[in-house]
Design an enzyme around this catalytic site. Structure first.
Site, PDB file in Angstrom:
ATOM      1  N   HIS A   1       0.868  -1.190   0.000  1.00 41.39           N
ATOM      2  CA  HIS A   1       0.000   0.000   0.000  1.00 41.39           C
ATOM      3  C   HIS A   1       0.901   1.237   0.000  1.00 41.39           C
ATOM      4  O   HIS A   1       1.575   1.510   0.992  1.00 41.39           O
ATOM      5  CB  HIS A   1      -0.918   0.002   1.225  1.00 41.39           C
ATOM      6  CG  HIS A   1      -1.890  -1.131   1.233  1.00 41.39           C
ATOM      7  ND1 HIS A   1      -3.091  -1.084   0.560  1.00 41.39           N
ATOM      8  CD2 HIS A   1      -1.824  -2.360   1.799  1.00 41.39           C
ATOM      9  CE1 HIS A   1      -3.737  -2.245   0.729  1.00 41.39           C
ATOM     10  NE2 HIS A   1      -2.988  -3.031   1.468  1.00 41.39           N
TER      11      HIS A   1
ATOM     12  N   ASP B   1      -8.509  -5.129  -2.494  1.00 35.17           N
ATOM     13  CA  ASP B   1      -7.911  -5.398  -1.184  1.00 35.17           C
ATOM     14  C   ASP B   1      -8.275  -4.345  -0.136  1.00 35.17           C
ATOM     15  O   ASP B   1      -8.286  -3.154  -0.408  1.00 35.17           O
ATOM     16  CB  ASP B   1      -6.386  -5.485  -1.274  1.00 35.17           C
ATOM     17  CG  ASP B   1      -5.808  -5.842   0.084  1.00 35.17           C
ATOM     18  OD1 ASP B   1      -6.149  -6.908   0.590  1.00 35.17           O
ATOM     19  OD2 ASP B   1      -5.064  -5.027   0.642  1.00 35.17           O
TER      20      ASP B   1
ATOM     21  N   HIS C   1      -9.033 -10.394  -1.270  1.00 36.77           N
ATOM     22  CA  HIS C   1      -8.971 -10.245   0.186  1.00 36.77           C
ATOM     23  C   HIS C   1     -10.139 -11.076   0.718  1.00 36.77           C
ATOM     24  O   HIS C   1     -11.276 -10.614   0.750  1.00 36.77           O
ATOM     25  CB  HIS C   1      -9.101  -8.764   0.549  1.00 36.77           C
ATOM     26  CG  HIS C   1      -9.123  -8.478   2.016  1.00 36.77           C
ATOM     27  ND1 HIS C   1      -8.192  -7.675   2.619  1.00 36.77           N
ATOM     28  CD2 HIS C   1      -9.959  -8.886   2.994  1.00 36.77           C
ATOM     29  CE1 HIS C   1      -8.473  -7.592   3.916  1.00 36.77           C
ATOM     30  NE2 HIS C   1      -9.539  -8.317   4.177  1.00 36.77           N
TER      31      HIS C   1
ATOM     32  N   HIS D   1      -2.866 -12.617   1.607  1.00 37.85           N
ATOM     33  CA  HIS D   1      -2.610 -12.815   3.045  1.00 37.85           C
ATOM     34  C   HIS D   1      -3.405 -13.939   3.721  1.00 37.85           C
ATOM     35  O   HIS D   1      -4.236 -13.685   4.590  1.00 37.85           O
ATOM     36  CB  HIS D   1      -2.782 -11.515   3.819  1.00 37.85           C
ATOM     37  CG  HIS D   1      -3.946 -10.648   3.407  1.00 37.85           C
ATOM     38  ND1 HIS D   1      -5.221 -11.136   3.274  1.00 37.85           N
ATOM     39  CD2 HIS D   1      -4.011  -9.324   3.102  1.00 37.85           C
ATOM     40  CE1 HIS D   1      -6.016 -10.144   2.911  1.00 37.85           C
ATOM     41  NE2 HIS D   1      -5.308  -9.051   2.791  1.00 37.85           N
TER      42      HIS D   1
ATOM     43  N   ASP E   1       1.987  -6.865   2.491  1.00 36.27           N
ATOM     44  CA  ASP E   1       0.812  -6.091   2.933  1.00 36.27           C
ATOM     45  C   ASP E   1       1.262  -4.857   3.713  1.00 36.27           C
ATOM     46  O   ASP E   1       0.645  -4.473   4.710  1.00 36.27           O
ATOM     47  CB  ASP E   1      -0.157  -6.947   3.746  1.00 36.27           C
ATOM     48  CG  ASP E   1      -1.536  -6.289   3.902  1.00 36.27           C
ATOM     49  OD1 ASP E   1      -1.782  -5.235   3.266  1.00 36.27           O
ATOM     50  OD2 ASP E   1      -2.364  -6.831   4.656  1.00 36.27           O
TER      51      ASP E   1
END
Ligand SMILES: [Zn+2]
Length: 428
Positions: free
Chosen positions: A53, A145, A172, A225, A303
Protein backbone atom coordinates in the site's frame (compact mmCIF):
# COMPACT_ATOMS: atom_id res chain seq x y z
CA UNK A 1 31.02 -2.31 -12.56
CA UNK A 2 31.93 -5.42 -10.60
CA UNK A 3 30.14 -6.51 -7.43
CA UNK A 4 32.80 -8.52 -5.63
CA UNK A 5 32.64 -11.38 -3.20
CA UNK A 6 28.95 -12.26 -3.05
CA UNK A 7 27.37 -15.65 -2.38
CA UNK A 8 24.68 -16.16 -5.02
CA UNK A 9 21.75 -17.86 -3.22
CA UNK A 10 24.23 -18.69 -0.47
CA UNK A 11 26.76 -20.50 -2.73
CA UNK A 12 30.54 -20.03 -2.78
CA UNK A 13 31.76 -16.42 -3.19
CA UNK A 14 31.92 -15.02 -6.71
CA UNK A 15 32.02 -11.69 -8.54
CA UNK A 16 29.27 -10.28 -10.76
CA UNK A 17 30.05 -7.94 -13.64
CA UNK A 18 27.23 -5.55 -14.52
CA UNK A 19 27.11 -3.81 -17.90
CA UNK A 20 24.29 -1.76 -19.36
CA UNK A 21 21.94 -2.74 -16.55
CA UNK A 22 22.38 -6.46 -17.13
CA UNK A 23 24.57 -9.20 -15.71
CA UNK A 24 27.50 -9.61 -18.12
CA UNK A 25 29.73 -12.13 -16.33
CA UNK A 26 29.82 -14.21 -13.16
CA UNK A 27 32.91 -15.86 -11.73
CA UNK A 28 35.73 -15.70 -9.22
CA UNK A 29 38.35 -12.95 -9.49
CA UNK A 30 36.90 -10.94 -12.39
CA UNK A 31 39.26 -8.21 -13.65
CA UNK A 32 38.27 -4.55 -13.38
CA UNK A 33 38.61 -1.40 -11.30
CA UNK A 34 35.08 -0.07 -10.75
CA UNK A 35 34.09 -2.35 -7.88
CA UNK A 36 31.66 -2.61 -5.00
CA UNK A 37 32.64 -4.98 -2.19
CA UNK A 38 29.84 -7.42 -1.46
CA UNK A 39 31.67 -8.53 1.70
CA UNK A 40 30.41 -12.09 1.53
CA UNK A 41 26.74 -11.13 1.50
CA UNK A 42 24.11 -13.49 0.11
CA UNK A 43 22.98 -12.30 -3.35
CA UNK A 44 19.30 -12.74 -4.13
CA UNK A 45 17.34 -11.67 -7.19
CA UNK A 46 15.74 -8.28 -6.39
CA UNK A 47 12.67 -8.88 -4.25
CA UNK A 48 9.20 -8.38 -5.72
CA UNK A 49 6.21 -7.49 -3.54
CA UNK A 50 2.76 -8.38 -4.85
CA UNK A 51 0.99 -6.48 -2.07
CA UNK A 52 2.11 -2.96 -1.08
CA UNK A 53 0.00 0.00 0.00
CA UNK A 54 1.77 3.15 -1.24
CA UNK A 55 -1.19 5.38 -0.21
CA UNK A 56 -0.68 7.88 -3.02
CA UNK A 57 -2.89 9.49 -4.23
CA UNK A 58 -4.92 10.57 -1.23
CA UNK A 59 -3.06 9.68 1.95
CA UNK A 60 0.32 11.26 1.37
CA UNK A 61 0.48 11.87 5.13
CA UNK A 62 0.92 8.08 5.55
CA UNK A 63 3.15 7.28 2.54
CA UNK A 64 3.98 8.43 -0.97
CA UNK A 65 5.23 6.60 -4.02
CA UNK A 66 8.63 8.08 -3.24
CA UNK A 67 8.85 7.16 0.46
CA UNK A 68 7.15 3.80 -0.01
CA UNK A 69 9.58 2.77 -2.72
CA UNK A 70 12.51 4.07 -0.68
CA UNK A 71 11.24 1.79 2.05
CA UNK A 72 11.00 -1.02 -0.49
CA UNK A 73 14.57 -0.47 -1.71
CA UNK A 74 15.87 -0.55 1.87
CA UNK A 75 14.05 -3.85 2.29
CA UNK A 76 15.75 -5.29 -0.81
CA UNK A 77 12.82 -4.87 -3.22
CA UNK A 78 13.22 -3.90 -6.86
CA UNK A 79 9.50 -3.99 -7.71
CA UNK A 80 6.24 -3.50 -5.84
CA UNK A 81 2.58 -3.79 -6.75
CA UNK A 82 0.71 -0.74 -5.47
CA UNK A 83 -2.71 -1.63 -4.09
CA UNK A 84 -5.79 0.10 -5.46
CA UNK A 85 -7.42 1.37 -2.25
CA UNK A 86 -6.16 4.91 -2.72
CA UNK A 87 -8.21 8.10 -2.90
CA UNK A 88 -9.38 8.27 -5.61
CA UNK A 89 -9.54 4.50 -5.94
CA UNK A 90 -7.38 3.07 -8.76
CA UNK A 91 -10.40 1.84 -10.70
CA UNK A 92 -9.84 3.60 -14.05
CA UNK A 93 -7.08 3.77 -16.64
CA UNK A 94 -6.56 7.40 -15.59
CA UNK A 95 -5.76 6.64 -11.96
CA UNK A 96 -3.55 3.59 -12.61
CA UNK A 97 -1.62 5.65 -15.17
CA UNK A 98 -1.23 8.41 -12.58
CA UNK A 99 0.32 5.96 -10.11
CA UNK A 100 2.44 4.42 -12.85
CA UNK A 101 3.75 7.88 -13.83
CA UNK A 102 4.51 8.75 -10.21
CA UNK A 103 6.52 5.53 -10.17
CA UNK A 104 8.44 6.45 -13.28
CA UNK A 105 9.25 9.87 -11.86
CA UNK A 106 9.86 9.36 -8.13
CA UNK A 107 10.25 5.68 -7.37
CA UNK A 108 13.29 3.81 -6.10
CA UNK A 109 11.96 0.55 -7.52
CA UNK A 110 9.52 -0.46 -10.25
CA UNK A 111 5.90 0.36 -9.40
CA UNK A 112 3.12 -1.76 -10.87
CA UNK A 113 -0.34 -0.43 -10.08
CA UNK A 114 -3.00 -2.93 -9.04
CA UNK A 115 -6.42 -2.13 -10.48
CA UNK A 116 -9.61 -2.26 -8.43
CA UNK A 117 -12.02 -5.08 -9.31
CA UNK A 118 -15.14 -3.01 -8.63
CA UNK A 119 -15.92 0.68 -9.01
CA UNK A 120 -14.90 2.53 -5.84
CA UNK A 121 -14.18 -0.85 -4.14
CA UNK A 122 -17.91 -0.87 -3.49
CA UNK A 123 -18.54 -4.38 -4.71
CA UNK A 124 -21.47 -3.44 -6.94
CA UNK A 125 -20.16 -2.90 -10.46
CA UNK A 126 -17.06 -4.16 -12.28
CA UNK A 127 -14.38 -1.51 -12.83
CA UNK A 128 -12.84 -0.89 -16.27
CA UNK A 129 -10.57 -3.93 -16.08
CA UNK A 130 -9.83 -4.03 -19.81
CA UNK A 131 -9.03 -0.33 -20.01
CA UNK A 132 -6.61 -0.65 -17.10
CA UNK A 133 -4.99 -3.67 -18.73
CA UNK A 134 -4.57 -1.76 -22.00
CA UNK A 135 -3.30 1.42 -20.30
CA UNK A 136 0.33 2.48 -20.05
CA UNK A 137 0.35 0.81 -16.62
CA UNK A 138 -0.34 -2.61 -18.24
CA UNK A 139 -2.28 -3.78 -15.17
CA UNK A 140 -2.41 -7.55 -14.71
CA UNK A 141 -3.29 -7.81 -11.01
CA UNK A 142 -6.73 -6.69 -9.87
CA UNK A 143 -7.87 -6.46 -6.27
CA UNK A 144 -10.38 -4.71 -4.02
CA UNK A 145 -7.91 -5.40 -1.18
CA UNK A 146 -9.09 -4.06 2.13
CA UNK A 147 -12.48 -5.27 1.02
CA UNK A 148 -13.65 -8.63 -0.25
CA UNK A 149 -15.43 -9.08 -3.57
CA UNK A 150 -18.17 -10.93 -1.70
CA UNK A 151 -20.78 -11.04 -4.48
CA UNK A 152 -20.25 -14.41 -6.18
CA UNK A 153 -21.67 -13.22 -9.50
CA UNK A 154 -19.31 -10.23 -9.66
CA UNK A 155 -16.36 -12.41 -8.65
CA UNK A 156 -17.24 -14.88 -11.41
CA UNK A 157 -17.48 -12.08 -13.98
CA UNK A 158 -14.16 -10.58 -12.88
CA UNK A 159 -12.43 -13.96 -13.15
CA UNK A 160 -13.90 -14.44 -16.64
CA UNK A 161 -13.02 -10.93 -17.77
CA UNK A 162 -9.30 -11.03 -16.91
CA UNK A 163 -8.72 -14.24 -18.87
CA UNK A 164 -8.60 -12.17 -22.07
CA UNK A 165 -5.33 -10.53 -21.01
CA UNK A 166 -3.93 -13.19 -18.64
CA UNK A 167 -4.81 -11.15 -15.57
CA UNK A 168 -5.37 -12.40 -12.05
CA UNK A 169 -7.89 -11.52 -9.36
CA UNK A 170 -6.21 -11.11 -5.96
CA UNK A 171 -8.88 -11.60 -3.36
CA UNK A 172 -8.97 -10.25 0.19
CA UNK A 173 -10.89 -13.30 1.35
CA UNK A 174 -13.26 -12.31 4.10
CA UNK A 175 -17.02 -12.82 4.27
CA UNK A 176 -18.09 -9.36 5.47
CA UNK A 177 -21.20 -10.48 7.31
CA UNK A 178 -19.15 -12.87 9.44
CA UNK A 179 -16.62 -10.18 10.38
CA UNK A 180 -18.86 -7.21 11.03
CA UNK A 181 -17.37 -5.25 13.95
CA UNK A 182 -14.58 -7.80 14.39
CA UNK A 183 -11.59 -6.64 16.45
CA UNK A 184 -9.23 -9.62 16.58
CA UNK A 185 -9.00 -13.35 15.87
CA UNK A 186 -12.00 -15.27 17.21
CA UNK A 187 -10.68 -17.70 19.77
CA UNK A 188 -9.67 -18.23 23.36
CA UNK A 189 -7.99 -14.82 23.67
CA UNK A 190 -10.86 -12.80 22.16
CA UNK A 191 -13.24 -14.64 24.47
CA UNK A 192 -11.14 -13.75 27.50
CA UNK A 193 -10.80 -10.10 26.43
CA UNK A 194 -14.43 -9.73 25.41
CA UNK A 195 -13.50 -8.43 21.95
CA UNK A 196 -15.65 -9.29 18.94
CA UNK A 197 -13.98 -12.16 17.14
CA UNK A 198 -12.98 -12.57 13.53
CA UNK A 199 -13.69 -16.21 12.75
CA UNK A 200 -11.36 -18.26 10.58
CA UNK A 201 -14.40 -19.52 8.66
CA UNK A 202 -15.00 -16.01 7.26
CA UNK A 203 -11.71 -16.33 5.36
CA UNK A 204 -11.96 -20.02 4.57
CA UNK A 205 -15.51 -19.88 3.16
CA UNK A 206 -14.55 -17.22 0.61
CA UNK A 207 -11.34 -19.03 -0.39
CA UNK A 208 -13.27 -22.25 -0.97
CA UNK A 209 -15.91 -20.45 -3.03
CA UNK A 210 -13.32 -18.57 -5.07
CA UNK A 211 -11.28 -21.70 -5.81
CA UNK A 212 -14.45 -23.33 -7.13
CA UNK A 213 -15.31 -20.25 -9.20
CA UNK A 214 -11.79 -20.00 -10.64
CA UNK A 215 -11.91 -23.67 -11.61
CA UNK A 216 -15.39 -23.30 -13.06
CA UNK A 217 -14.40 -20.48 -15.42
CA UNK A 218 -10.79 -21.63 -15.93
CA UNK A 219 -9.22 -18.44 -14.66
CA UNK A 220 -6.42 -17.36 -12.31
CA UNK A 221 -7.11 -16.67 -8.64
CA UNK A 222 -4.61 -15.30 -6.15
CA UNK A 223 -5.44 -15.41 -2.45
CA UNK A 224 -4.08 -12.46 -0.46
CA UNK A 225 -2.61 -12.82 3.05
CA UNK A 226 -3.68 -16.34 3.99
CA UNK A 227 -3.89 -16.47 7.77
CA UNK A 228 -5.46 -19.73 8.95
CA UNK A 229 -4.60 -23.43 8.98
CA UNK A 230 -8.00 -24.17 7.43
CA UNK A 231 -7.26 -21.85 4.49
CA UNK A 232 -4.06 -23.79 3.87
CA UNK A 233 -6.02 -27.05 3.67
CA UNK A 234 -8.46 -25.58 1.12
CA UNK A 235 -5.65 -24.21 -1.06
CA UNK A 236 -3.81 -27.52 -0.85
CA UNK A 237 -6.97 -29.26 -2.05
CA UNK A 238 -7.49 -26.75 -4.90
CA UNK A 239 -3.90 -27.22 -6.05
CA UNK A 240 -4.25 -31.00 -5.91
CA UNK A 241 -7.04 -30.59 -8.48
CA UNK A 242 -4.64 -28.72 -10.76
CA UNK A 243 -6.57 -25.46 -10.48
CA UNK A 244 -4.85 -22.16 -11.20
CA UNK A 245 -4.74 -20.86 -7.63
CA UNK A 246 -1.83 -19.08 -5.95
CA UNK A 247 -1.55 -17.70 -2.44
CA UNK A 248 0.53 -15.38 -0.31
CA UNK A 249 1.36 -15.08 3.38
CA UNK A 250 2.65 -11.97 5.12
CA UNK A 251 5.81 -11.92 7.24
CA UNK A 252 3.77 -10.95 10.32
CA UNK A 253 1.45 -13.94 9.97
CA UNK A 254 4.57 -16.15 9.93
CA UNK A 255 5.84 -14.78 13.24
CA UNK A 256 3.21 -13.12 15.44
CA UNK A 257 0.16 -14.52 17.25
CA UNK A 258 -3.10 -13.25 18.71
CA UNK A 259 -2.01 -13.56 22.35
CA UNK A 260 0.09 -10.40 21.78
CA UNK A 261 -3.20 -8.48 22.00
CA UNK A 262 -3.51 -9.60 25.62
CA UNK A 263 0.12 -9.49 26.65
CA UNK A 264 3.14 -8.08 24.83
CA UNK A 265 6.36 -6.14 25.44
CA UNK A 266 4.37 -2.99 24.62
CA UNK A 267 1.44 -3.81 26.87
CA UNK A 268 -2.09 -5.12 26.37
CA UNK A 269 -4.49 -3.84 23.70
CA UNK A 270 -1.64 -2.16 21.81
CA UNK A 271 -3.09 -1.34 18.36
CA UNK A 272 0.32 -1.96 16.78
CA UNK A 273 -0.92 -5.59 16.62
CA UNK A 274 -4.24 -4.69 14.98
CA UNK A 275 -4.19 -5.92 11.42
CA UNK A 276 -6.53 -7.31 8.77
CA UNK A 277 -6.64 -10.31 8.60
CA UNK A 278 -5.88 -10.56 12.31
CA UNK A 279 -2.96 -12.28 13.96
CA UNK A 280 -4.02 -15.87 14.57
CA UNK A 281 -2.89 -18.73 16.85
CA UNK A 282 0.40 -20.61 17.21
CA UNK A 283 -1.17 -23.56 15.37
CA UNK A 284 -2.05 -21.30 12.44
CA UNK A 285 1.51 -19.92 12.33
CA UNK A 286 2.90 -23.46 12.25
CA UNK A 287 0.55 -24.40 9.39
CA UNK A 288 1.44 -21.25 7.42
CA UNK A 289 5.17 -21.90 7.79
CA UNK A 290 4.79 -25.50 6.66
CA UNK A 291 2.62 -24.42 3.71
CA UNK A 292 5.15 -21.79 2.59
CA UNK A 293 7.90 -24.39 2.86
CA UNK A 294 6.06 -27.05 0.82
CA UNK A 295 4.78 -24.59 -1.82
CA UNK A 296 1.08 -24.74 -0.91
CA UNK A 297 1.48 -21.04 -0.20
CA UNK A 298 3.47 -19.71 -3.16
CA UNK A 299 4.89 -16.41 -1.96
CA UNK A 300 5.57 -13.94 0.82
CA UNK A 301 3.89 -10.55 0.31
CA UNK A 302 4.26 -7.74 2.81
CA UNK A 303 0.81 -6.09 2.93
CA UNK A 304 2.89 -3.01 3.86
CA UNK A 305 0.16 -0.79 5.33
CA UNK A 306 1.51 2.55 6.53
CA UNK A 307 -0.63 4.61 8.92
CA UNK A 308 0.20 7.92 10.60
CA UNK A 309 0.65 7.95 14.38
CA UNK A 310 -2.75 9.49 15.09
CA UNK A 311 -4.53 6.63 13.31
CA UNK A 312 -2.65 3.92 15.26
CA UNK A 313 -1.93 5.37 18.70
CA UNK A 314 -5.51 5.47 19.86
CA UNK A 315 -7.81 3.04 21.65
CA UNK A 316 -7.89 -0.48 20.23
CA UNK A 317 -11.39 -0.33 18.77
CA UNK A 318 -10.77 2.96 16.93
CA UNK A 319 -7.27 2.22 15.61
CA UNK A 320 -6.56 1.64 11.93
CA UNK A 321 -5.67 -1.89 10.82
CA UNK A 322 -2.27 -2.64 9.34
CA UNK A 323 1.50 -2.70 9.76
CA UNK A 324 4.44 -1.44 7.73
CA UNK A 325 6.50 -4.35 6.48
CA UNK A 326 8.85 -3.65 3.60
CA UNK A 327 11.96 -2.87 5.65
CA UNK A 328 11.67 -5.90 7.94
CA UNK A 329 10.26 -8.55 5.58
CA UNK A 330 13.49 -10.34 4.74
CA UNK A 331 14.62 -10.40 8.37
CA UNK A 332 11.28 -11.81 9.53
CA UNK A 333 11.39 -14.45 6.82
CA UNK A 334 14.93 -15.36 7.89
CA UNK A 335 13.76 -15.65 11.50
CA UNK A 336 10.61 -17.66 10.73
CA UNK A 337 11.74 -19.79 7.77
CA UNK A 338 15.55 -19.90 7.40
CA UNK A 339 16.65 -20.10 11.05
CA UNK A 340 14.06 -22.84 11.52
CA UNK A 341 15.52 -24.85 8.63
CA UNK A 342 12.30 -24.66 6.60
CA UNK A 343 13.80 -22.72 3.67
CA UNK A 344 17.25 -22.13 2.20
CA UNK A 345 18.19 -18.96 0.30
CA UNK A 346 17.17 -20.46 -3.04
CA UNK A 347 13.75 -21.11 -1.49
CA UNK A 348 13.54 -17.56 -0.22
CA UNK A 349 14.45 -16.23 -3.70
CA UNK A 350 11.63 -18.28 -5.24
CA UNK A 351 9.03 -17.06 -2.78
CA UNK A 352 10.04 -13.41 -2.54
CA UNK A 353 11.18 -12.70 -6.11
CA UNK A 354 10.77 -15.33 -8.81
CA UNK A 355 7.19 -16.45 -8.16
CA UNK A 356 5.67 -13.07 -7.24
CA UNK A 357 7.05 -11.67 -10.50
CA UNK A 358 5.53 -14.62 -12.36
CA UNK A 359 2.10 -14.15 -10.74
CA UNK A 360 2.21 -10.43 -11.60
CA UNK A 361 3.38 -11.28 -15.16
CA UNK A 362 6.35 -8.94 -14.78
CA UNK A 363 9.01 -9.14 -17.44
CA UNK A 364 12.49 -8.20 -16.27
CA UNK A 365 11.91 -8.95 -12.57
CA UNK A 366 12.29 -12.13 -10.58
CA UNK A 367 14.86 -13.59 -12.91
CA UNK A 368 17.71 -15.77 -11.67
CA UNK A 369 21.10 -14.17 -11.13
CA UNK A 370 22.71 -15.36 -14.35
CA UNK A 371 24.45 -13.88 -17.37
CA UNK A 372 22.05 -11.94 -19.57
CA UNK A 373 19.47 -11.28 -16.84
CA UNK A 374 18.68 -7.73 -15.74
CA UNK A 375 20.93 -6.77 -12.82
CA UNK A 376 18.18 -6.66 -10.18
CA UNK A 377 20.13 -7.87 -7.17
CA UNK A 378 19.72 -7.73 -3.39
CA UNK A 379 22.76 -8.20 -1.16
CA UNK A 380 21.82 -9.46 2.28
CA UNK A 381 24.01 -10.17 5.28
CA UNK A 382 22.28 -12.88 7.34
CA UNK A 383 25.05 -13.07 9.94
CA UNK A 384 24.23 -9.91 11.92
CA UNK A 385 21.43 -9.37 14.42
CA UNK A 386 20.05 -5.89 14.89
CA UNK A 387 17.44 -4.17 17.01
CA UNK A 388 14.60 -2.82 14.88
CA UNK A 389 14.67 0.98 14.99
CA UNK A 390 11.61 2.50 13.26
CA UNK A 391 13.18 5.97 13.35
CA UNK A 392 15.65 4.69 10.75
CA UNK A 393 12.86 3.62 8.36
CA UNK A 394 12.54 5.33 5.00
CA UNK A 395 8.77 4.82 5.21
CA UNK A 396 6.79 7.87 6.28
CA UNK A 397 5.02 5.68 8.83
CA UNK A 398 6.38 3.86 11.87
CA UNK A 399 3.65 1.35 12.66
CA UNK A 400 5.89 -1.70 13.00
CA UNK A 401 5.19 -4.45 15.52
CA UNK A 402 8.92 -5.24 15.68
CA UNK A 403 10.14 -2.05 17.37
CA UNK A 404 12.87 -2.95 19.85
CA UNK A 405 12.91 -6.60 18.76
CA UNK A 406 16.21 -8.09 17.68
CA UNK A 407 15.90 -9.66 14.23
CA UNK A 408 18.51 -11.38 12.09
CA UNK A 409 20.01 -10.01 8.90
CA UNK A 410 20.42 -6.73 7.12
CA UNK A 411 19.97 -5.58 3.52
CA UNK A 412 23.42 -4.33 2.51
CA UNK A 413 22.68 -3.19 -1.04
CA UNK A 414 19.96 -3.20 -3.66
CA UNK A 415 20.57 -2.85 -7.39
CA UNK A 416 17.83 -1.92 -9.87
CA UNK A 417 19.00 -2.76 -13.40
CA UNK A 418 22.57 -2.29 -12.23
CA UNK A 419 21.98 1.04 -10.52
CA UNK A 420 22.40 0.95 -6.74
CA UNK A 421 19.31 2.18 -4.86
CA UNK A 422 20.80 1.16 -1.49
CA UNK A 423 24.50 0.84 -0.55
CA UNK A 424 25.81 -0.11 2.89
CA UNK A 425 22.23 -0.14 4.11
CA UNK A 426 21.62 3.46 3.10
CA UNK A 427 19.54 4.94 0.28
CA UNK A 428 21.51 6.14 -2.70
ZN1 LIG B 1 -6.06 -7.18 2.49
Amino acid sequence: MIIRNVRILGAEPADIRVEGGAIAEIGPGLAGDDTIDGAGAVALPGLVDLHTHLREPGREDAETVQTGTQSAARGGYTAVHAMANTSPVADTAGVVEQVWRLGREFAHCDVHPVGAVTVGLEGRQLAELGAMADSAARVRVFSDDGKCVDDAVLMRRALEYVKAFDGVIAQHAQEPRLTSGAQMNEGVVSGRLGLTGWPAVAEEAIIARDCLLAAHVGSRLHVCHVSTAGSVEIIRWAKSKGWNVTAEVTPHHLLLTDDLVEDSPVGAYNPIYKVNPPLRTHADVEALRAALADGTIDIVATDHAPHPVEDKETEWSAAAMGMVGLETALSVVQEAMVETGLLDWAGVAQRMSVVPARIGRLAGQGQPIEVGAPANITLYDPSVRTKVDPSAFASKSRNTPYEGMTLPGRVVATFLRGRPTVLEGKLV
